[in-house]
Enzyme design. Structure first.
Site, PDB file in Angstrom:
ATOM      1  N   LYS A  66       0.839  -1.212   0.000  1.00 17.97           N
ATOM      2  CA  LYS A  66       0.000   0.000   0.000  1.00 17.97           C
ATOM      3  C   LYS A  66       0.869   1.255   0.000  1.00 17.97           C
ATOM      4  CE  LYS A  66      -1.668   1.688   4.039  1.00 17.97           C
ATOM      5  NZ  LYS A  66      -1.312   3.104   4.182  1.00 17.97           N
ATOM      6  N   ASN A  67       1.881   1.268   0.865  1.00 18.76           N
ATOM      7  CA  ASN A  67       2.672   2.488   1.016  1.00 18.76           C
ATOM      8  C   ASN A  67       3.623   2.746  -0.157  1.00 18.76           C
ATOM      9  OD1 ASN A  67       1.367   3.008   3.352  1.00 18.76           O
ATOM     10  ND2 ASN A  67       3.111   2.685   4.725  1.00 18.76           N
TER      11      ASN A  67
ATOM     12  N   ARG B 281      -4.291  10.557   4.679  1.00 20.44           N
ATOM     13  CA  ARG B 281      -3.256  11.587   4.679  1.00 20.44           C
ATOM     14  C   ARG B 281      -2.317  11.475   3.485  1.00 20.44           C
ATOM     15  NH1 ARG B 281      -1.894  14.592   8.560  1.00 20.44           N
ATOM     16  NH2 ARG B 281       0.227  14.369   7.836  1.00 20.44           N
TER      17      ARG B 281
ATOM     18  N   CYS C 133      -4.592  13.121  12.908  1.00 17.78           N
ATOM     19  CA  CYS C 133      -5.294  11.850  12.999  1.00 17.78           C
ATOM     20  C   CYS C 133      -4.971  11.243  14.349  1.00 17.78           C
ATOM     21  CB  CYS C 133      -4.930  10.926  11.846  1.00 17.78           C
ATOM     22  SG  CYS C 133      -3.281  10.300  11.930  1.00 17.78           S
TER      23      CYS C 133
ATOM     24  N   ARG D  22       0.668  15.001  12.938  1.00 18.93           N
ATOM     25  CA  ARG D  22       1.072  14.738  11.559  1.00 18.93           C
ATOM     26  C   ARG D  22       1.006  15.970  10.647  1.00 18.93           C
ATOM     27  NH1 ARG D  22      -0.843   8.803   9.775  1.00 18.93           N
ATOM     28  NH2 ARG D  22       0.990   8.960   8.483  1.00 18.93           N
TER      29      ARG D  22
ATOM     30  N   LYS E  15      14.233  16.746   9.500  1.00 21.60           N
ATOM     31  CA  LYS E  15      13.866  15.480  10.143  1.00 21.60           C
ATOM     32  C   LYS E  15      13.539  14.490   9.023  1.00 21.60           C
ATOM     33  CE  LYS E  15      10.446  13.704  13.354  1.00 21.60           C
ATOM     34  NZ  LYS E  15       9.272  13.934  14.150  1.00 21.60           N
TER      35      LYS E  15
ATOM     36  N   SER F 285      11.479  12.269   6.895  1.00 20.27           N
ATOM     37  CA  SER F 285      10.038  12.080   6.662  1.00 20.27           C
ATOM     38  C   SER F 285       9.824  11.307   5.368  1.00 20.27           C
ATOM     39  CB  SER F 285       9.342  13.442   6.582  1.00 20.27           C
ATOM     40  OG  SER F 285       8.134  13.337   5.850  1.00 20.27           O
ATOM     41  N   VAL F 286       9.053  10.243   5.477  1.00 21.60           N
ATOM     42  CA  VAL F 286       8.747   9.407   4.308  1.00 21.60           C
ATOM     43  C   VAL F 286       7.989  10.237   3.266  1.00 21.60           C
ATOM     44  CG1 VAL F 286       7.395   7.404   3.534  1.00 21.60           C
ATOM     45  CG2 VAL F 286       8.721   7.269   5.649  1.00 21.60           C
TER      46      VAL F 286
ATOM     47  N   ASP G 136       5.019   1.020  12.055  1.00 15.80           N
ATOM     48  CA  ASP G 136       3.807   0.328  11.601  1.00 15.80           C
ATOM     49  C   ASP G 136       3.717  -1.108  12.125  1.00 15.80           C
ATOM     50  OD1 ASP G 136       3.021   2.590  10.324  1.00 15.80           O
ATOM     51  OD2 ASP G 136       3.427   1.902   8.292  1.00 15.80           O
TER      52      ASP G 136
ATOM     53  N   ILE H 294       8.471   7.513  16.425  1.00 18.33           N
ATOM     54  CA  ILE H 294       8.052   8.206  15.194  1.00 18.33           C
ATOM     55  C   ILE H 294       6.787   9.042  15.396  1.00 18.33           C
ATOM     56  CG2 ILE H 294       7.522   7.926  12.726  1.00 18.33           C
ATOM     57  CD1 ILE H 294      10.353   6.944  13.418  1.00 18.33           C
TER      58      ILE H 294
ATOM     59  N   ARG I  36      -8.452  -0.404   5.155  1.00 14.20           N
ATOM     60  CA  ARG I  36      -7.638   0.619   4.463  1.00 14.20           C
ATOM     61  C   ARG I  36      -6.333   0.037   3.963  1.00 14.20           C
ATOM     62  NH1 ARG I  36      -6.054   5.521   7.793  1.00 14.20           N
ATOM     63  NH2 ARG I  36      -4.788   5.621   5.931  1.00 14.20           N
TER      64      ARG I  36
HETATM   65  C1  UD1 Z   1       4.514   7.140   6.237  1.00 19.24           C
HETATM   66  C2  UD1 Z   1       3.657   5.889   6.113  1.00 19.24           C
HETATM   67  C3  UD1 Z   1       3.162   5.425   7.479  1.00 19.24           C
HETATM   68  C4  UD1 Z   1       4.353   5.231   8.424  1.00 19.24           C
HETATM   69  C5  UD1 Z   1       5.222   6.471   8.445  1.00 19.24           C
HETATM   70  C6  UD1 Z   1       6.513   6.284   9.236  1.00 19.24           C
HETATM   71  C7  UD1 Z   1       2.625   6.107   3.938  1.00 19.24           C
HETATM   72  C8  UD1 Z   1       1.399   6.382   3.147  1.00 19.24           C
HETATM   73  N1  UD1 Z   1       2.510   6.202   5.270  1.00 19.24           N
HETATM   74  O1  UD1 Z   1       3.699   8.167   6.777  1.00 19.24           O
HETATM   75  O2  UD1 Z   1       2.470   4.182   7.306  1.00 19.24           O
HETATM   76  O3  UD1 Z   1       3.883   4.985   9.715  1.00 19.24           O
HETATM   77  O4  UD1 Z   1       5.619   6.837   7.096  1.00 19.24           O
HETATM   78  O5  UD1 Z   1       7.235   5.219   8.744  1.00 19.24           O
HETATM   79  O6  UD1 Z   1       3.663   5.759   3.397  1.00 19.24           O
HETATM   80  N2  UD1 Z   1       6.403  15.092  10.192  1.00 19.24           N
HETATM   81  C9  UD1 Z   1       6.393  16.440  10.441  1.00 19.24           C
HETATM   82  N3  UD1 Z   1       6.228  17.282   9.377  1.00 19.24           N
HETATM   83  C10 UD1 Z   1       6.069  16.822   8.089  1.00 19.24           C
HETATM   84  C11 UD1 Z   1       6.087  15.426   7.870  1.00 19.24           C
HETATM   85  C12 UD1 Z   1       6.255  14.586   8.947  1.00 19.24           C
HETATM   86  O7  UD1 Z   1       6.543  16.895  11.562  1.00 19.24           O
HETATM   87  O8  UD1 Z   1       5.921  17.624   7.167  1.00 19.24           O
HETATM   88  C13 UD1 Z   1       6.594  14.154  11.343  1.00 19.24           C
HETATM   89  C14 UD1 Z   1       5.391  13.238  11.564  1.00 19.24           C
HETATM   90  O9  UD1 Z   1       4.406  13.843  12.366  1.00 19.24           O
HETATM   91  C15 UD1 Z   1       6.029  12.042  12.229  1.00 19.24           C
HETATM   92  C16 UD1 Z   1       7.396  11.960  11.541  1.00 19.24           C
HETATM   93  O10 UD1 Z   1       7.633  13.264  11.015  1.00 19.24           O
HETATM   94  O11 UD1 Z   1       6.227  12.292  13.584  1.00 19.24           O
HETATM   95  C17 UD1 Z   1       7.507  10.943  10.443  1.00 19.24           C
HETATM   96  O12 UD1 Z   1       6.431  11.096   9.539  1.00 19.24           O
HETATM   97  P1  UD1 Z   1       6.534  10.655   8.020  1.00 19.24           P
HETATM   98  O13 UD1 Z   1       7.755   9.832   7.839  1.00 19.24           O
HETATM   99  O14 UD1 Z   1       6.373  11.855   7.159  1.00 19.24           O
HETATM  100  O15 UD1 Z   1       5.266   9.718   7.866  1.00 19.24           O
HETATM  101  P2  UD1 Z   1       4.189   9.682   6.715  1.00 19.24           P
HETATM  102  O16 UD1 Z   1       4.825   9.928   5.401  1.00 19.24           O
HETATM  103  O17 UD1 Z   1       3.010  10.513   7.102  1.00 19.24           O
END
Ligand code: UD1
Length: 419
Positions: free
Chosen positions: A22-23, A94, A118, A123, A163, A165-166, A307, A329, A399
């Site tokens: 999915k991701n 999201r 959420c 997030r 930081k 971020s995926v 996850d 995370i 989902r």
């Molecule tokens: C993705 C995955 C999710 C997984 C997560 C961490 C998808 C669709 N979802 O979510 O399943 O749990 O990676 O492996 O692939 N953050 C900020 N600002 C930003 C972006 C992120 O502060 O602009 C923070 C988030 O709140 C969190 C951390 O950074 O604490 C990591 O988030 P991120 O890696 O971005 O996760 P997602 O991409 O939302």
């Protein structure tokens, strides 16, 4: 609203095939917005988040032709695409924010809803916005929307993420593909799903190279007609490995490259599982007595994925002695704890650390799902509970897990979906 009824305890034995990730599918589907030519994406999982993304693409003007099994999508974009990603579609998932990068890069404007918080945390999307701004996107936030535009093509630049971020890494890579010149992204997330995204884009003619957490992208004018098959889902594979460890199972996991979950396999061996692997199979036998482990910490890849935190916690409840797990995370990702306590778990939370007593005898109960991974953790707990559990609100589970009840039934779980 659908719910599961599980009659535990169940023995786990047999074969399971892992569905598409999915991701990985979500950013790949979002990236198809960059294309003028048709794109074919194979091995999509049949889960609700993928439907949401396909509906979002349709709402933007993409024509989508699905194969009969709905795992392959041919996507053809119109000349005049829309650039409005509505709140009603973005709020349910999201990952929808991933259309912002391609819309700006390809169409130089977009009105995309802010996704909002959420249950697992605030997030925010600040890193997505800051990074796209450095590439030339101008934006303002108004009425819950990101109103964004750019003066023509984005322009390659250097970005150092504060930081990891995926999502921000994915949005930036997608946007930089068609930018003018070179973009260097530092401190990137390097989850296998991101590598799958860049493999897809490179197959279509993008110029993306990795070196550790640095990603170099040379912008190209356009992308070519492409077919691509999405990687299998490592969280689904990890979840089934945990299920086998938990329920003294004997499981063969098919069509999955075990190297992707090397860290998880090492941890499950510490819990006592016997694991053998081949190129694309995992053979796992759960222990008679699960060993306890202290100090497991979730971390960005190649660490233990957040996850899988909820699922690992169930394992710790059944381990022989005290365990602990730290969530690094997401700040609020312990929603499953209260439900596990209803089954009899003894868990104490201090800040982002959960301390688990172990040797719990779960007794079946009525349970409520809160988010995707929390719901599957409740399913795992119900499998090793004595008696019937009812798990409500399983739309969360739908989902991200493809036909999970069918896969579980096949390996011996007494599970029913009630509509
Ligand atoms: C993705 C995955 C999710 C997984 C997560 C961490 C998808 C669709 N979802 O979510 O399943 O749990 O990676 O492996 O692939 N953050 C900020 N600002 C930003 C972006 C992120 O502060 O602009 C923070 C988030 O709140 C969190 C951390 O950074 O604490 C990591 O988030 P991120 O890696 O971005 O996760 P997602 O991409 O939302």
């Amino acid at each position: 609203m659908d719910k599961f009824v599980i009659n535990g305890p169940c023995k786990i034995k047999g074969n399971v095939s892992i569905s598409g990730s999915k991701n990985a599918s979500l950013p790949i589907l979002a990236a198809t917005l960059l294309f003028d030519k048709p794109v074919v994406i194979k091995n999509l999982p049949r889960v609700r988040d993928i439907n949401t993304m396909l509906n979002l693409l349709k709402s933007l003007g993409s024509k989508i032709i699905l194969s009969r099994d709905k795992k392959t999508a041919k996507i053809i974009n119109k000349k005049n695409m829309k650039t409005f990603a509505s709140y009603s579609l973005v709020k349910t998932m999201r990952g929808s924010i991933l259309v912002l990068g391609p819309l700006i890069s390809k169409h130089h404007q977009s009105k995309t809803s802010l996704p909002g918080g959420c249950l697992i945390g605030a997030r925010p999307v600040n890193y997505h916005l800051e990074s796209l701004k450095k590439l030339g996107m101008e934006y303002e936030l108004k009425d819950g929307y990101i109103l964004a535009k750019s003066k023509g093509r984005l322009i390659g630049t250097n970005i150092n993420f504060p930081k990891i971020s995926v999502g921000a890494t994915e949005n930036s890579i997608i946007a930089a593909c068609l930018a003018k010149g070179k973009t260097i992204l530092k401190n990137c997330a390097i989850e296998p799903e991101i590598k799958d995204l860049t493999n897809f884009l490179n197959k279509a003619g993008a110029k993306i190279k990795w070196s550790g957490r640095t990603c170099k992208i040379i912008g190209v004018n356009s992308l070519n007609k492409t077919e691509y098959s999405v990687m299998p889902d490592r969280i689904e594979a990890g979840t089934f490995c945990i299920a086998a460890t938990l329920a003294k199972g004997n499981l063969q996991i098919n069509n999955f490259n075990p190297r992707i979950i090397d860290t998880e396999i090492k941890v499950l061996k510490k819990f006592g599982s016997k694991i053998k692997t081949t190129e694309n199979k995992i053979f796992i036998k759960g222990p008679q007595k699960i060993k306890s482990i202290k100090n497991i910490k979730t971390k960005e890849f190649p660490g233990i994925p957040t996850d899988l935190q909820a699922q690992l916690m169930v394992l710790m409840c059944k381990a022989d002695g005290k365990s602990s797990i730290t969530e690094n995370i997401f700040e609020n990702r312990f929603m499953h704890v209260a439900e596990l306590q209803r089954l009899g778990a003894e868990i104490n939370i201090k800040n982002n650390i959960a301390m688990i007593k172990g040797n719990t005898k779960f007794i079946g109960a009525e349970l409520m799902s809160s988010d995707l991974r929390a719901s599957v953790a409740l399913v795992l707990a119900a499998i090793v509970s004595n008696g019937k559990s009812h798990i409500n609100r399983i739309y969360h589970l739908d989902r991200g897990y493809e036909k999970i009840e069918n896969k579980l039934k096949k390996i011996g779980v007494k599970i029913k979906r009630l509509k």
